[in-house]
Design a protein around this motif. Structure first.
Motif, PDB file in Angstrom:
ATOM      1  N   LEU A 139      17.547 126.900 -54.549  1.00  0.00           N
ATOM      2  CA  LEU A 139      18.904 126.373 -54.676  1.00  0.00           C
ATOM      3  C   LEU A 139      18.942 125.113 -55.537  1.00  0.00           C
ATOM      4  CD1 LEU A 139      21.903 126.250 -53.878  1.00  0.00           C
ATOM      5  CD2 LEU A 139      21.221 125.010 -51.819  1.00  0.00           C
ATOM      6  N   LEU A 140      18.091 124.128 -55.232  1.00  0.00           N
ATOM      7  CA  LEU A 140      18.132 122.850 -55.950  1.00  0.00           C
ATOM      8  C   LEU A 140      17.588 122.972 -57.364  1.00  0.00           C
ATOM      9  CD1 LEU A 140      17.152 120.370 -53.083  1.00  0.00           C
ATOM     10  CD2 LEU A 140      19.401 120.818 -54.063  1.00  0.00           C
ATOM     11  N   SER A 141      16.698 123.915 -57.614  1.00  0.00           N
ATOM     12  CA  SER A 141      16.191 124.114 -58.975  1.00  0.00           C
ATOM     13  C   SER A 141      17.289 124.645 -59.889  1.00  0.00           C
ATOM     14  CB  SER A 141      14.998 125.071 -58.966  1.00  0.00           C
ATOM     15  OG  SER A 141      13.896 124.512 -58.301  1.00  0.00           O
ATOM     16  N   LEU A 195      10.208 126.088 -64.951  1.00  0.00           N
ATOM     17  CA  LEU A 195       9.864 127.509 -65.059  1.00  0.00           C
ATOM     18  C   LEU A 195      11.113 128.327 -65.379  1.00  0.00           C
ATOM     19  CD1 LEU A 195       7.848 129.859 -64.714  1.00  0.00           C
ATOM     20  CD2 LEU A 195       8.322 129.783 -62.255  1.00  0.00           C
ATOM     21  N   LEU A 196      12.218 128.046 -64.678  1.00  0.00           N
ATOM     22  CA  LEU A 196      13.475 128.741 -64.927  1.00  0.00           C
ATOM     23  C   LEU A 196      14.055 128.379 -66.286  1.00  0.00           C
ATOM     24  CD1 LEU A 196      15.187 128.318 -61.430  1.00  0.00           C
ATOM     25  CD2 LEU A 196      14.116 130.382 -62.324  1.00  0.00           C
ATOM     26  N   TYR A 197      13.860 127.130 -66.699  1.00  0.00           N
ATOM     27  CA  TYR A 197      14.392 126.676 -67.988  1.00  0.00           C
ATOM     28  C   TYR A 197      13.779 127.477 -69.140  1.00  0.00           C
ATOM     29  CZ  TYR A 197      14.832 123.791 -72.156  1.00  0.00           C
ATOM     30  OH  TYR A 197      15.063 123.368 -73.431  1.00  0.00           O
ATOM     31  N   TYR A 198      12.462 127.606 -69.137  1.00  0.00           N
ATOM     32  CA  TYR A 198      11.806 128.335 -70.232  1.00  0.00           C
ATOM     33  C   TYR A 198      12.102 129.832 -70.161  1.00  0.00           C
ATOM     34  CZ  TYR A 198       9.389 124.174 -71.801  1.00  0.00           C
ATOM     35  OH  TYR A 198       9.118 122.932 -72.311  1.00  0.00           O
ATOM     36  N   ARG A 199      12.356 130.337 -68.969  1.00  0.00           N
ATOM     37  CA  ARG A 199      12.744 131.746 -68.871  1.00  0.00           C
ATOM     38  C   ARG A 199      14.129 131.953 -69.491  1.00  0.00           C
ATOM     39  NH1 ARG A 199      13.349 135.819 -63.606  1.00  0.00           N
ATOM     40  NH2 ARG A 199      14.270 137.507 -64.830  1.00  0.00           N
ATOM     41  N   SER A 200      15.052 131.024 -69.284  1.00  0.00           N
ATOM     42  CA  SER A 200      16.387 131.152 -69.864  1.00  0.00           C
ATOM     43  C   SER A 200      16.328 131.108 -71.387  1.00  0.00           C
ATOM     44  CB  SER A 200      17.314 130.052 -69.337  1.00  0.00           C
ATOM     45  OG  SER A 200      16.904 128.776 -69.791  1.00  0.00           O
ATOM     46  N   PHE A 201      15.391 130.308 -71.933  1.00  0.00           N
ATOM     47  CA  PHE A 201      15.223 130.272 -73.386  1.00  0.00           C
ATOM     48  C   PHE A 201      14.749 131.629 -73.905  1.00  0.00           C
ATOM     49  CE2 PHE A 201      11.947 129.804 -76.755  1.00  0.00           C
ATOM     50  CZ  PHE A 201      12.797 129.530 -77.815  1.00  0.00           C
ATOM     51  N   MET A 202      13.781 132.226 -73.230  1.00  0.00           N
ATOM     52  CA  MET A 202      13.276 133.529 -73.650  1.00  0.00           C
ATOM     53  C   MET A 202      14.365 134.604 -73.541  1.00  0.00           C
ATOM     54  SD  MET A 202      10.197 133.058 -74.658  1.00  0.00           S
ATOM     55  CE  MET A 202       9.470 134.689 -74.657  1.00  0.00           C
ATOM     56  N   LYS A 203      15.211 134.468 -72.546  1.00  0.00           N
ATOM     57  CA  LYS A 203      16.327 135.393 -72.407  1.00  0.00           C
ATOM     58  C   LYS A 203      17.263 135.283 -73.612  1.00  0.00           C
ATOM     59  CE  LYS A 203      18.267 135.085 -68.423  1.00  0.00           C
ATOM     60  NZ  LYS A 203      19.201 134.625 -67.352  1.00  0.00           N
ATOM     61  N   GLY A 204      17.520 134.044 -74.055  1.00  0.00           N
ATOM     62  CA  GLY A 204      18.415 133.808 -75.178  1.00  0.00           C
ATOM     63  C   GLY A 204      17.903 134.349 -76.500  1.00  0.00           C
ATOM     64  N   MET A 260       9.922 136.957 -68.272  1.00  0.00           N
ATOM     65  CA  MET A 260       9.806 137.236 -66.844  1.00  0.00           C
ATOM     66  C   MET A 260       8.379 137.112 -66.336  1.00  0.00           C
ATOM     67  SD  MET A 260      12.205 140.625 -66.499  1.00  0.00           S
ATOM     68  CE  MET A 260      11.886 140.798 -64.746  1.00  0.00           C
ATOM     69  N   ILE A 261       7.411 137.308 -67.215  1.00  0.00           N
ATOM     70  CA  ILE A 261       6.008 137.420 -66.787  1.00  0.00           C
ATOM     71  C   ILE A 261       5.533 136.233 -65.951  1.00  0.00           C
ATOM     72  CG2 ILE A 261       3.625 137.571 -67.620  1.00  0.00           C
ATOM     73  CD1 ILE A 261       4.656 139.309 -69.924  1.00  0.00           C
ATOM     74  N   PRO A 262       5.754 134.967 -66.389  1.00  0.00           N
ATOM     75  CA  PRO A 262       5.251 133.851 -65.581  1.00  0.00           C
ATOM     76  C   PRO A 262       5.839 133.795 -64.179  1.00  0.00           C
ATOM     77  CG  PRO A 262       5.789 133.114 -67.796  1.00  0.00           C
ATOM     78  CD  PRO A 262       6.314 134.501 -67.676  1.00  0.00           C
ATOM     79  N   GLU A 263       7.171 133.926 -64.067  1.00  0.00           N
ATOM     80  CA  GLU A 263       7.811 133.789 -62.766  1.00  0.00           C
ATOM     81  C   GLU A 263       7.632 135.014 -61.879  1.00  0.00           C
ATOM     82  OE1 GLU A 263      12.224 133.444 -60.717  1.00  0.00           O
ATOM     83  OE2 GLU A 263      12.055 133.468 -62.896  1.00  0.00           O
ATOM     84  N   VAL A 264       7.817 136.196 -62.462  1.00  0.00           N
ATOM     85  CA  VAL A 264       7.883 137.423 -61.664  1.00  0.00           C
ATOM     86  C   VAL A 264       6.497 138.009 -61.371  1.00  0.00           C
ATOM     87  CG1 VAL A 264       8.774 139.785 -61.648  1.00  0.00           C
ATOM     88  CG2 VAL A 264      10.186 137.939 -62.529  1.00  0.00           C
ATOM     89  N   LEU A 265       5.541 137.846 -62.294  1.00  0.00           N
ATOM     90  CA  LEU A 265       4.222 138.455 -62.114  1.00  0.00           C
ATOM     91  C   LEU A 265       3.121 137.428 -61.846  1.00  0.00           C
ATOM     92  CD1 LEU A 265       4.250 141.254 -64.854  1.00  0.00           C
ATOM     93  CD2 LEU A 265       4.699 141.468 -62.410  1.00  0.00           C
ATOM     94  N   MET A 289       4.395 127.907 -64.636  1.00  0.00           N
ATOM     95  CA  MET A 289       5.224 127.107 -65.542  1.00  0.00           C
ATOM     96  C   MET A 289       4.477 126.809 -66.831  1.00  0.00           C
ATOM     97  SD  MET A 289       6.501 123.181 -65.234  1.00  0.00           S
ATOM     98  CE  MET A 289       4.833 122.686 -65.695  1.00  0.00           C
ATOM     99  N   LEU A 290       3.195 126.478 -66.716  1.00  0.00           N
ATOM    100  CA  LEU A 290       2.382 126.208 -67.909  1.00  0.00           C
ATOM    101  C   LEU A 290       2.258 127.464 -68.778  1.00  0.00           C
ATOM    102  CD1 LEU A 290      -0.430 123.998 -66.300  1.00  0.00           C
ATOM    103  CD2 LEU A 290       1.513 123.245 -67.678  1.00  0.00           C
ATOM    104  N   PHE A 291       2.109 128.620 -68.119  1.00  0.00           N
ATOM    105  CA  PHE A 291       2.100 129.882 -68.870  1.00  0.00           C
ATOM    106  C   PHE A 291       3.425 130.078 -69.599  1.00  0.00           C
ATOM    107  CE2 PHE A 291      -1.677 131.284 -66.520  1.00  0.00           C
ATOM    108  CZ  PHE A 291      -2.293 132.088 -67.461  1.00  0.00           C
ATOM    109  N   GLY A 292       4.516 129.749 -68.921  1.00  0.00           N
ATOM    110  CA  GLY A 292       5.836 129.894 -69.518  1.00  0.00           C
ATOM    111  C   GLY A 292       6.003 129.034 -70.756  1.00  0.00           C
ATOM    112  N   ILE A 293       5.488 127.812 -70.710  1.00  0.00           N
ATOM    113  CA  ILE A 293       5.563 126.914 -71.862  1.00  0.00           C
ATOM    114  C   ILE A 293       4.781 127.493 -73.035  1.00  0.00           C
ATOM    115  CG2 ILE A 293       4.903 124.637 -72.728  1.00  0.00           C
ATOM    116  CD1 ILE A 293       5.438 123.543 -69.924  1.00  0.00           C
ATOM    117  N   VAL A 294       3.574 127.976 -72.754  1.00  0.00           N
ATOM    118  CA  VAL A 294       2.727 128.539 -73.810  1.00  0.00           C
ATOM    119  C   VAL A 294       3.396 129.751 -74.453  1.00  0.00           C
ATOM    120  CG1 VAL A 294       0.532 129.698 -74.281  1.00  0.00           C
ATOM    121  CG2 VAL A 294       0.591 127.677 -72.790  1.00  0.00           C
TER     122      VAL A 294
END
Length: 394
Positions: free
Chosen positions: A52-54, A137-146, A154-159, A196-201
């Protein structure tokens, strides 16, 4: 708008999400057995606070980035300015949110005279440290979505996160006599950090590095703030039931059972939720450029998803106690609430991604107004009904 491209990206996203859900359910199944009811309740509650807070901490930049990264008329220097501003603002707010949750848990959970929820206090205190990490983690996922790479984002968060989490827990089982909720939450934070580090990379490959960031346009503050309030409204709507169950001494023990019922019914809407992320940049392109042929490919996919969801709801409603008892015999008490939740998810699927389409069409204000009304109804009803009817009230 090509059906083959959307189907391929949507298919990969669904496959990753399904694997992630299987991992997540496996984790929850193990933890309900290893931790016991009270400790699992504490884990579920702490995770709900983090999620929620993230989403609040993203301050609406996640939706803004998703929409504007696919805007072909926007200069790359402006896009980079949006990315940098969003990252900095989100991180600062997430730090403040973590501190607020820490203080809230420290003082609020001491207020139970009967000590019913004291077991939740350590878990929530530790979980507060994970809010900045999960926000990024969510921030970088939203960028990849865009940038139309949702399946990769999805890979870092979901897998990666649930896989690391599961490996860490199973590795420690042989060395420890038992797993405490504090250790479980701590391992979750470590898994979030690594993912999160994977997401950044992963995202750096698509980051606009060759241009210098321009000035953040002031005109984007208004939609960003609207997106932020919309995100808060949507996620409070989604998590208010679990969090408010923990507010009363006679219902706090229902958090774990209700959380499992929610996770099982998430399967009903999972395809639509995943495809929503794939659809978002295509919606944005469609509303920005009227030369696009239309939304027929998306409509056809939504009809297929609705058929799948109907079959799944029938299965869940036929024997709800069978699914719940797999996790814990005590969770069978959530059978009727699970039927209600499954039916509501089916309505969500049949209606389709209307909120997503409106947000990508610069009509986020309309989405917010409708969602704010539903939030008010939700909070009033849960506040009135939960103390008397527990999970059924939620």
């Amino acid at each position: 708008m090509r059906l083959s491209e959307i189907t391929r990206k949507g298919g990969m996203s669904l496959m990753f999400q399904l694997l992630g859900v299987i991992l997540s359910l496996g984790l929850n199944l193990y933890m309900t057995k290893a931790l016991g009811t009270e400790s699992y309740n504490a884990y579920a509650l702490s995770l709900s606070w983090v999620v929620l807070l993230s989403h609040f901490s993203l301050f609406g930049f996640d939706s803004l980035i998703t929409r504007e990264m696919s805007n072909r008329s926007l200069d790359d220097s402006v896009k980079k300015a949006i990315l940098i501003k969003g990252r900095n603002v989100s991180f600062l707010i997430s730090l403040a949110s973590g501190l607020v949750l820490f203080c809230f848990a420290w003082f609020f959970y001491d207020s139970y005279e009967a000590n019913e929820a004291q077991y939740a206090k350590p878990a929530v205190l530790i979980a507060s440290a994970g809010i900045p990490l999960f926000t990024m983690l969510l921030y970088y996922r939203s960028f990849m979505k865009g940038v139309k790479r949702n399946e990769t984002g999805m890979i870092p968060e979901v897998l990666i996160r649930p896989a690391l989490y599961l490996i860490a827990i199973l590795s420690l089982v042989g060395y420890l006599e038992g797993l405490s909720v504090e250790l479980i939450v701590g391992l979750n934070i470590v898994a979030i950090l690594v993912s999160m580090l994977f997401g950044i990379v992963i995202s750096k490959r698509f980051w606009p590095r060759k241009v210098k960031a321009g000035r953040f346009p002031k005109m984007f503050w208004k939609p960003t703030i609207t997106f932020m309030f919309l995100a808060v409204v949507l996620w409070v709507n989604n998590r208010a039931d679990i969090i408010m169950l923990s507010f009363w001494e006679n219902t706090v023990h229902d958090v774990g059972a209700y959380n499992i019922a929610l996770k099982l019914t998430d399967f009903v809407a999972m395809p639509l939720v995943v495809l929503n992320a794939v659809f978002a940049p295509y919606f944005a392109e469609y509303f920005q450029d009227k030369k696009h042929k239309g939304l027929k490919p998306i409509k056809n996919l939504i009809r297929l998803v609705a058929c799948f969801s109907i079959v799944l709801v029938i299965g869940l409603c036929f024997k709800p106690e069978l699914f719940l008892s797999i996790f814990n015999e005590e969770f069978v008490s959530a059978s009727i609430p699970m039927i209600i939740l499954a039916a509501s998810q089916l309505i969500n699927v049949i209606v389709g991604p209307v909120g997503n389409a409106l947000s990508m069409a610069n009509s986020e204000k309309t989405v917010f107004q409708v969602s704010a009304v539903t939030l008010a109804i939700n909070l009033v009803l849960t506040g009135l009904l939960i103390p008397y009817y527990g999970m059924m009230g939620a």
